[in-house]
Design a protein around this motif. Structure first.
Motif, short mmCIF file in Angstrom:
data_model
loop_
_atom_site.label_atom_id
_atom_site.label_comp_id
_atom_site.label_asym_id
_atom_site.label_seq_id
_atom_site.Cartn_x
_atom_site.Cartn_y
_atom_site.Cartn_z
N LYS A 55 -6.64 13.34 9.62
CA LYS A 55 -7.12 12.37 10.59
C LYS A 55 -6.71 10.93 10.30
O LYS A 55 -6.82 10.07 11.17
CB LYS A 55 -8.65 12.43 10.67
N ASP A 56 -6.23 10.67 9.09
CA ASP A 56 -6.08 9.26 8.72
C ASP A 56 -4.99 9.06 7.70
O ASP A 56 -4.44 10.02 7.13
CB ASP A 56 -7.40 8.74 8.15
N LYS A 57 -4.67 7.79 7.46
CA LYS A 57 -3.79 7.37 6.37
C LYS A 57 -4.58 6.38 5.52
O LYS A 57 -4.92 5.31 5.99
CB LYS A 57 -2.52 6.73 6.91
N LEU A 58 -4.86 6.77 4.27
CA LEU A 58 -5.75 5.98 3.43
C LEU A 58 -4.99 5.39 2.26
O LEU A 58 -4.20 6.07 1.61
CB LEU A 58 -6.89 6.86 2.91
N PRO A 59 -5.21 4.10 1.94
CA PRO A 59 -4.52 3.49 0.80
C PRO A 59 -5.00 4.09 -0.52
O PRO A 59 -6.18 4.42 -0.68
CB PRO A 59 -4.90 2.01 0.91
N ILE A 60 -4.07 4.22 -1.45
CA ILE A 60 -4.36 4.78 -2.77
C ILE A 60 -4.46 3.65 -3.78
O ILE A 60 -3.58 2.78 -3.84
CB ILE A 60 -3.25 5.77 -3.19
N ALA A 61 -5.49 3.64 -4.59
CA ALA A 61 -5.66 2.60 -5.60
C ALA A 61 -4.71 2.84 -6.76
O ALA A 61 -4.45 3.98 -7.15
CB ALA A 61 -7.09 2.57 -6.10
N ALA B 138 5.02 5.42 1.42
CA ALA B 138 5.08 4.09 0.81
C ALA B 138 5.38 3.05 1.88
O ALA B 138 6.22 3.27 2.76
CB ALA B 138 6.15 4.05 -0.27
N THR B 139 4.71 1.91 1.79
CA THR B 139 4.99 0.81 2.72
C THR B 139 5.71 -0.34 2.02
O THR B 139 5.93 -1.38 2.63
CB THR B 139 3.69 0.28 3.35
N GLY B 140 6.06 -0.13 0.76
CA GLY B 140 6.76 -1.15 0.00
C GLY B 140 7.06 -0.61 -1.39
O GLY B 140 6.82 0.57 -1.68
N PRO B 141 7.57 -1.46 -2.30
CA PRO B 141 7.94 -0.98 -3.63
C PRO B 141 6.75 -0.50 -4.43
O PRO B 141 5.67 -1.11 -4.40
CB PRO B 141 8.60 -2.21 -4.28
N PRO C 185 0.80 -1.23 0.00
CA PRO C 185 0.00 0.00 0.00
C PRO C 185 0.83 1.27 0.00
O PRO C 185 1.84 1.38 0.71
CB PRO C 185 -0.82 -0.12 1.29
N VAL C 186 0.40 2.22 -0.83
CA VAL C 186 0.89 3.60 -0.76
C VAL C 186 -0.23 4.39 -0.10
O VAL C 186 -1.39 4.32 -0.52
CB VAL C 186 1.20 4.17 -2.16
N LEU C 187 0.11 5.13 0.95
CA LEU C 187 -0.91 5.77 1.79
C LEU C 187 -0.97 7.27 1.54
O LEU C 187 0.06 7.93 1.45
CB LEU C 187 -0.61 5.50 3.27
N ARG C 188 -2.20 7.79 1.46
CA ARG C 188 -2.43 9.23 1.39
C ARG C 188 -2.67 9.72 2.81
O ARG C 188 -3.57 9.23 3.50
CB ARG C 188 -3.64 9.52 0.50
#
Length: 254
Positions: free
Chosen positions: A43-49, A62-65, A36-39
């Protein structure tokens, strides 16, 4: 001569007024992600599609490649822990590719000029407004009603139902929606093995995937293999031949 406080105040206000607010227009797209890449919001960290538009003022982690493709042509590889505003990196200012382009032709890799493409058209806003959401008419709605064909009918005819205005043709004749999305590469074809780092594959129908180390993966419908600096892959052909490739490189198969 004594300084006049008023002049100093005016100067400070002028400097403050000169600071440009970050643009809220899309600047890049999330091309591929192996984690997941997070926005980051207040208030939050949301995954980006994968396939999403990214604005210059958005803060991401980024949580990974992963790979960002900027609309000017530059590409930015991400790895776990990378964190920045989308518009603050060097790739955001590029006009043209920042990765050497090569083409695979019958087992031979040749240097070619970068492909010219409308990058922005490959991405879309994947956040949709729920069809049940209540909306209020704005001044813009009235302008559309009076200054566009059949605008008044659209304004006074009540809400339109969701879906196409006429039946779609059968699938073979239906136009494809050409947007980047996470998907399967397909079966068969060449086989790629990542021996160091990671690589990114893109198919002819704009599906993308991040390829990780120590796996042999059929390339299927892959038309583009993108490697960051330091990454290494081995491409296995059906004839039993092997070809080693090292990044950075944007390898095209068509």
């Amino acid at each position: 001569m004594a300084r006049r406080p008023g002049i100093l105040v005016i100067a400070v206000l002028a400097l403050a007024g000169g600071c440009k607010k970050p643009s809220d227009k899309p600047l890049a797209g999330l091309h591929a992600a192996g984690a997941p890449v997070l926005r980051v919001t207040e208030k939050d960290k949301l995954p980006i599609a994968v396939g999403s538009h990214l604005r210059a003022d958005e803060h991401i982690i980024a949580t990974g490649p992963a790979l960002l493709e900027y609309f000017g042509g530059g590409m930015r590889f991400l790895d776990s822990g990378d964190e920045f505003d989308v518009g603050d990196v060097d790739e955001a200012k590029l006009l043209g590719s920042n990765i050497p382009t090569r083409r695979w032709t019958e087992g031979v890799i040749q240097e070619v000029p970068p492909a010219q493409r409308l990058v922005a058209a490959r991405y879309t806003n994947v956040a949709f407004t729920p069809p049940t959401a209540d909306t209020e008419l704005t001044t813009a709605d009235y302008f559309k009603a009076f200054f566009t064909p059949n605008g008044m009918d659209k304004l006074t005819g009540g809400p339109r139902p969701d879906g196409p205005s006429k039946p779609l043709p059968a699938p073979p004749f239906r136009p494809k929606v050409p947007y980047i999305h996470a998907g399967h590469l397909g079966e068969g074809g060449l086989v790629v093995e990542v021996t160091d780092g990671f690589a990114v594959a893109e198919t002819d129908d704009l599906a993308t995937a991040v390829l990780l180390e120590d796996r042999e993966i059929p390339m299927g419908r892959t038309v583009r293999l993108i490697l960051p600096k330091g990454a290494e892959v081995t491409i296995h052909t059906g004839a039993g031949n092997e070809l080693e490739l090292e990044g950075p490189v944007d390898l095209r198969f068509r």
